[in-house]
Design a protein around this motif. Structure first.
Motif, mmCIF file in Angstrom:
data_model
loop_
_atom_site.group_PDB
_atom_site.id
_atom_site.type_symbol
_atom_site.label_atom_id
_atom_site.label_comp_id
_atom_site.label_asym_id
_atom_site.label_seq_id
_atom_site.Cartn_x
_atom_site.Cartn_y
_atom_site.Cartn_z
ATOM 1 N N SER A 248 0.893 -1.011 0.020
ATOM 2 C CA SER A 248 0.092 0.083 -0.068
ATOM 3 C C SER A 248 0.819 1.312 0.023
ATOM 4 O O SER A 248 2.013 1.316 0.397
ATOM 5 C CB SER A 248 -0.898 0.177 1.249
ATOM 6 O OG SER A 248 -1.706 1.188 1.391
ATOM 7 N N SER A 250 3.358 4.236 -0.361
ATOM 8 C CA SER A 250 4.517 4.470 -0.711
ATOM 9 C C SER A 250 5.443 3.314 -0.935
ATOM 10 O O SER A 250 6.519 3.074 -1.445
ATOM 11 C CB SER A 250 5.461 5.229 0.457
ATOM 12 O OG SER A 250 5.492 4.850 1.603
ATOM 13 N N ILE A 252 4.548 0.763 -2.825
ATOM 14 C CA ILE A 252 4.088 0.064 -4.118
ATOM 15 C C ILE A 252 5.151 0.351 -5.280
ATOM 16 O O ILE A 252 5.509 -0.485 -6.018
ATOM 17 C CB ILE A 252 2.644 0.683 -4.608
ATOM 18 C CG1 ILE A 252 1.586 0.046 -3.661
ATOM 19 C CG2 ILE A 252 2.327 0.146 -6.132
ATOM 20 C CD1 ILE A 252 0.309 0.600 -3.959
ATOM 21 N N PRO A 253 5.621 1.323 -5.344
ATOM 22 C CA PRO A 253 6.546 1.753 -6.299
ATOM 23 C C PRO A 253 7.872 0.648 -6.198
ATOM 24 O O PRO A 253 8.380 0.022 -7.334
ATOM 25 C CB PRO A 253 7.204 3.040 -6.176
ATOM 26 C CG PRO A 253 5.866 3.928 -5.798
ATOM 27 C CD PRO A 253 5.340 2.760 -4.666
ATOM 28 N N THR A 287 -7.084 4.090 -4.505
ATOM 29 C CA THR A 287 -5.652 4.630 -5.031
ATOM 30 C C THR A 287 -4.553 3.552 -5.003
ATOM 31 O O THR A 287 -3.758 3.683 -6.157
ATOM 32 C CB THR A 287 -5.286 5.726 -4.084
ATOM 33 O OG1 THR A 287 -6.319 6.618 -3.959
ATOM 34 C CG2 THR A 287 -4.023 6.371 -4.648
ATOM 35 N N ASP A 288 -4.515 2.706 -4.407
ATOM 36 C CA ASP A 288 -3.341 1.750 -4.450
ATOM 37 C C ASP A 288 -3.733 0.739 -5.474
ATOM 38 O O ASP A 288 -2.889 0.286 -6.355
ATOM 39 C CB ASP A 288 -3.479 0.690 -3.230
ATOM 40 C CG ASP A 288 -2.654 1.407 -2.085
ATOM 41 O OD1 ASP A 288 -2.265 2.649 -2.250
ATOM 42 O OD2 ASP A 288 -3.298 0.882 -0.809
ATOM 43 N N GLN A 290 -5.344 1.530 -8.405
ATOM 44 C CA GLN A 290 -5.096 2.292 -9.711
ATOM 45 C C GLN A 290 -3.568 2.510 -9.865
ATOM 46 O O GLN A 290 -3.027 2.008 -10.916
ATOM 47 C CB GLN A 290 -5.449 3.694 -9.358
ATOM 48 C CG GLN A 290 -6.876 4.093 -9.332
ATOM 49 C CD GLN A 290 -7.462 5.402 -9.189
ATOM 50 O OE1 GLN A 290 -8.494 5.640 -8.413
ATOM 51 N NE2 GLN A 290 -6.599 6.412 -9.618
ATOM 52 N N THR A 291 -2.777 2.563 -8.726
ATOM 53 C CA THR A 291 -1.270 2.501 -8.749
ATOM 54 C C THR A 291 -0.727 1.234 -9.234
ATOM 55 O O THR A 291 0.293 1.218 -10.302
ATOM 56 C CB THR A 291 -0.626 3.101 -7.346
ATOM 57 O OG1 THR A 291 -1.347 4.216 -6.998
ATOM 58 C CG2 THR A 291 0.668 2.973 -7.741
ATOM 59 N N THR A 294 -1.711 0.962 -13.246
ATOM 60 C CA THR A 294 -0.938 1.813 -13.966
ATOM 61 C C THR A 294 0.532 1.183 -14.125
ATOM 62 O O THR A 294 1.151 1.313 -15.281
ATOM 63 C CB THR A 294 -1.141 3.205 -13.426
ATOM 64 O OG1 THR A 294 -2.430 3.701 -13.477
ATOM 65 C CG2 THR A 294 0.003 4.158 -14.359
ATOM 66 N N GLY A 295 1.060 0.958 -13.072
ATOM 67 C CA GLY A 295 2.540 0.231 -12.930
ATOM 68 C C GLY A 295 2.654 -0.995 -13.773
ATOM 69 O O GLY A 295 3.410 -1.141 -14.489
ATOM 70 N N ALA A 340 -8.153 3.483 -13.446
ATOM 71 C CA ALA A 340 -7.053 3.271 -13.701
ATOM 72 C C ALA A 340 -6.974 3.282 -15.418
ATOM 73 O O ALA A 340 -7.467 2.558 -16.032
ATOM 74 C CB ALA A 340 -6.555 1.943 -13.317
#
Length: 340
Positions: A248, A250, A252-253, A287-288, A290-291, A294-295, A340
């Motif tokens: 979740s 920060s 996730i990247p 939001t997670d 979507q992230t 997208t990633g 997303a």
């Protein structure tokens, strides 16, 4: 009966059943299509419905769950299956016959399925890999035969229902191997032999269906590499690398970066087969989601499955669903599929 004889008998039986099935099958390889997979694991659904749980869409209209999920852009379903499960609503069911019936329901709804073979009688995960009770005292050669027979039979049960799976997972979060101690990571040749037997039997029945191995905790690259290096080094076969991540915010990247590295190192496309977020933080979960989507799209990942979004209290205490128990409507978490 050896696995060759067993296969011949089951193949004949499966062919007869398949002749009675509808001729239209789901595409065997949706993973190779341009469409990004937006999926959900809803293995609890039959047990929830049997216990009187119902589902409403965001407007308050009662509908079939699969219809509601399709409204969020969900285009695939994941279903676990256990070998000889109990009848416990939360920790049982999901036999191959029950799974095949649910797979047929998904097919009729236009949703390809990912069949998740746990190789146990209940939950197997990164920390637990217990064999089915019937296999517990087997030698490696006996377990190898059991694996051939079980997977070939399971695939023919699915086929007899008129379904070609979109994907099949051979094992669930198998970082430490499968069917301990016989197929543990510390015995890589035996681990690989068992998984290759499963791979071969999936392909025997469904030659075009992609087969996944499934690892948890991609934030721990060393752990994922330990399995995949041992598996590849002993001749392991797989088409897609499945990964679980419930990261979740920060975190996730970094997980996405590791997923990219895994895809690059082994030359197999990655699919996130489990995602989830806290029910009481639905906006963050949206939001997670979507992230991650997208990633994954950026580095060519095949898709993502939300794990059991339909569950709500008091069916059990799992706190990472996406349904409001008070209204029986979806939370905002599922909007992540749309945004997303």
């Amino acid at each position: 009966m050896d696995h060759i004889g067993r296969r011949a008998v089951l193949k004949a039986a499966g062919a007869g059943a398949a002749a009675l099935a509808l001729p239209s099958l789901l595409p065997a390889t949706p993973a190779s299509a341009a469409t990004f997979v937006k999926g959900a694991d809803v293995s609890w659904l039959p047990q929830m419905e049997a216990n009187g749980y119902t589902f409403f869409d965001s407007g308050g209209v009662e509908r079939d769950l699969l219809t509601i999920l399709k409204g969020y852009g969900i285009n695939a379903i994941r279903l676990r299956t256990w070998v000889n499960p109990s009848n416990d609503p939360s920790n049982g069911h999901c036999s191959i016959d029950e799974t095949a019936a649910m797979a047929k329901r998904c097919k009729d709804a236009g949703l390809p399925v990912d069949i998740d073979l746990h190789f146990g009688d209940m939950w197997n995960s990164a920390g637990v890999q217990n064999p089915p009770a019937a296999w517990a005292n087997m030698s490696y050669s006996q377990m190898l035969q059991a694996m051939y027979d079980y997977v070939f039979h399971a695939m023919n049960v699915i086929k007899a229902g008129g379904v070609t799976p979109g994907w099949v997972q051979i094992g669930n979060e198998t970082n430490g191997g499968i069917c301990h101690p016989v197929g543990s990571l510390s015995k890589p040749a035996q681990m690989t032999g068992l998984l290759n037997a499963a791979y071969d039997m999936v392909k025997e029945v469904f030659p075009s269906t992609p087969v996944l191995v499934h690892l948890a905790q991609p934030q721990n690259l060393d752990g994922v590499y330990a399995f995949l290096d041992a598996y590849r080094g002993n001749g392991g076969k797989w088409d897609v690398t499945g990964l679980s991540s419930y990261a979740s915010g920060s975190n996730i990247p970094g997980v996405l970066s590791n997923m990219t590295a895994i895809q690059s190192k082994y030359g197999k496309p990655v699919m996130q087969v489990e995602f989830g977020g806290r029910y009481d933080r639905a906006d963050r979960t949206r939001t997670d989601l979507q992230t991650f989507i997208t990633g994954l799209k950026k580095f060519g990942g095949l898709g993502l499955f939300y794990w059991e979004p339909e569950v709500y209290s008091p069916f059990n205490s799992y706190g990472m669903g996406a349904w409001d128990p008070a209204t029986r409507r979806p939370t905002t978490a599922l909007n992540g599929f749309l945004n997303a």
